[in-house]
Structure formats: C-alpha cells, structure tokens
Design a protein around this motif. Structure first.
Motif, PDB file in Angstrom:
ATOM      1  N   PHE A  73      38.217 -30.740 -24.690  1.00 23.43           N
ATOM      2  CA  PHE A  73      39.404 -29.887 -24.620  1.00 23.43           C
ATOM      3  C   PHE A  73      40.179 -30.146 -23.327  1.00 23.43           C
ATOM      4  CE2 PHE A  73      41.379 -25.730 -23.647  1.00 23.43           C
ATOM      5  CZ  PHE A  73      42.197 -25.631 -24.749  1.00 23.43           C
ATOM      6  N   SER A  74      39.462 -30.195 -22.209  1.00 27.86           N
ATOM      7  CA  SER A  74      40.141 -30.416 -20.932  1.00 27.86           C
ATOM      8  C   SER A  74      40.654 -31.847 -20.817  1.00 27.86           C
ATOM      9  CB  SER A  74      39.211 -30.078 -19.775  1.00 27.86           C
ATOM     10  OG  SER A  74      38.044 -30.865 -19.836  1.00 27.86           O
TER      11      SER A  74
ATOM     12  N   PHE B 111      42.752 -31.354 -15.638  1.00 25.26           N
ATOM     13  CA  PHE B 111      41.381 -31.513 -16.137  1.00 25.26           C
ATOM     14  C   PHE B 111      40.441 -30.535 -15.446  1.00 25.26           C
ATOM     15  CE2 PHE B 111      37.168 -33.462 -15.932  1.00 25.26           C
ATOM     16  CZ  PHE B 111      36.925 -33.665 -17.278  1.00 25.26           C
ATOM     17  N   ILE B 112      40.520 -30.442 -14.125  1.00 20.89           N
ATOM     18  CA  ILE B 112      39.602 -29.570 -13.374  1.00 20.89           C
ATOM     19  C   ILE B 112      39.875 -28.100 -13.668  1.00 20.89           C
ATOM     20  CG2 ILE B 112      38.963 -28.838 -11.048  1.00 20.89           C
ATOM     21  CD1 ILE B 112      39.379 -31.776 -10.205  1.00 20.89           C
ATOM     22  N   VAL B 113      41.133 -27.711 -13.672  1.00 19.48           N
ATOM     23  CA  VAL B 113      41.471 -26.297 -13.887  1.00 19.48           C
ATOM     24  C   VAL B 113      41.056 -25.849 -15.287  1.00 19.48           C
ATOM     25  CG1 VAL B 113      43.409 -24.711 -14.167  1.00 19.48           C
ATOM     26  CG2 VAL B 113      43.293 -26.190 -12.162  1.00 19.48           C
ATOM     27  N   ILE B 114      41.338 -26.640 -16.294  1.00 13.87           N
ATOM     28  CA  ILE B 114      40.989 -26.250 -17.655  1.00 13.87           C
ATOM     29  C   ILE B 114      39.480 -26.285 -17.852  1.00 13.87           C
ATOM     30  CG2 ILE B 114      41.223 -26.921 -20.073  1.00 13.87           C
ATOM     31  CD1 ILE B 114      44.096 -27.746 -19.392  1.00 13.87           C
ATOM     32  N   LEU B 115      38.792 -27.230 -17.207  1.00 13.74           N
ATOM     33  CA  LEU B 115      37.337 -27.274 -17.290  1.00 13.74           C
ATOM     34  C   LEU B 115      36.707 -26.029 -16.660  1.00 13.74           C
ATOM     35  CD1 LEU B 115      35.108 -29.250 -18.229  1.00 13.74           C
ATOM     36  CD2 LEU B 115      34.952 -29.983 -15.854  1.00 13.74           C
TER      37      LEU B 115
ATOM     38  N   VAL C 279      45.341 -35.611 -20.626  1.00 13.51           N
ATOM     39  CA  VAL C 279      46.168 -36.711 -21.142  1.00 13.51           C
ATOM     40  C   VAL C 279      47.585 -36.223 -21.428  1.00 13.51           C
ATOM     41  CG1 VAL C 279      46.455 -38.282 -23.115  1.00 13.51           C
ATOM     42  CG2 VAL C 279      44.214 -38.003 -22.052  1.00 13.51           C
ATOM     43  N   VAL C 280      47.715 -35.019 -21.972  1.00 16.38           N
ATOM     44  CA  VAL C 280      49.048 -34.470 -22.233  1.00 16.38           C
ATOM     45  C   VAL C 280      49.824 -34.289 -20.928  1.00 16.38           C
ATOM     46  CG1 VAL C 280      50.270 -32.406 -23.065  1.00 16.38           C
ATOM     47  CG2 VAL C 280      48.392 -33.354 -24.401  1.00 16.38           C
TER      48      VAL C 280
END
Length: 104
Positions: free
Chosen positions: A2-3, A39-43, A8-9
């Motif tokens: 998901f992250s 990536f880090i924030v969503i993870l 990529v978006v």
C-alpha cells in the motif's frame, strides 16, 4: 504494498509538477525525496492503525450488559414509582402523596 503504491504515485506526481513544464529537465531529486517521505509516512500510519485494532471481549456480545432491552421496567427507569391509591385503586404518583409543606 500500500505504501509502495502511494510512493510511486507521489514520485510521478512530483516528477511531473516540480519540473515546471516540458521545456525544463525533470526534477528526479525532488521526486525521490517526495516518494521516500510518502512511503515512510504511509507505512507509519498503516502500522499505527494496525496496532490500534483490538477485538471486543467475548462477554460483550453475550447480552450481559445493562439496559439491553427496550422493555419498560416497573419503576419507569429511575422515575417516580407509581403505586395504587388507597381510595380509588388507581395509580397515584408518589410525588403527589405527601404533605406539600407549611400552609399560610
């Protein structure tokens, strides 16, 4: 996954919009920075949401709580109790069946 998808978006979004048009060169440095931050924030957000999930205790679904039915109790759910009157046999409110205080 998901992250990584959102990274990529964000990468392509920053790559397109940070360059400032097709006449300039694309800004890969800003695109990689934006993708890494996304990536880090969503993870971290997904990990915090998964850690905060907790199943209800088994006894909560068994009907052992208070006021689970809509049936009225004889006492009226904490209201004044209704007792039959001595003369007429009808209901009399207990708040009306006493001395009203000193009279002038």
């Amino acid at each position: 996954m998901f992250s990584a998808f959102w990274a990529v978006v964000v990468f392509f979004g920053v790559l397109i919009f940070a360059s400032g048009g097709s006449a300039r060169s694309p800004r890969f440095d800003l695109a990689f920075i934006g993708a890494g931050i996304a990536f880090i924030v969503i993870l971290v957000v997904a990990a915090m949401l998964s850690m905060s999930y907790k199943d209800n205790a088994e006894h909560l679904g068994k009907g052992s709580g208070v006021n689970l039915s809509s049936k009225r109790s004889p006492s009226g759910h904490g209201g004044p109790s209704v007792q039959p009157g001595p003369e007429t046999g009808g209901p009399v409110d207990s708040a009306d069946s006493g001395d009203n205080g000193p009279h002038a």
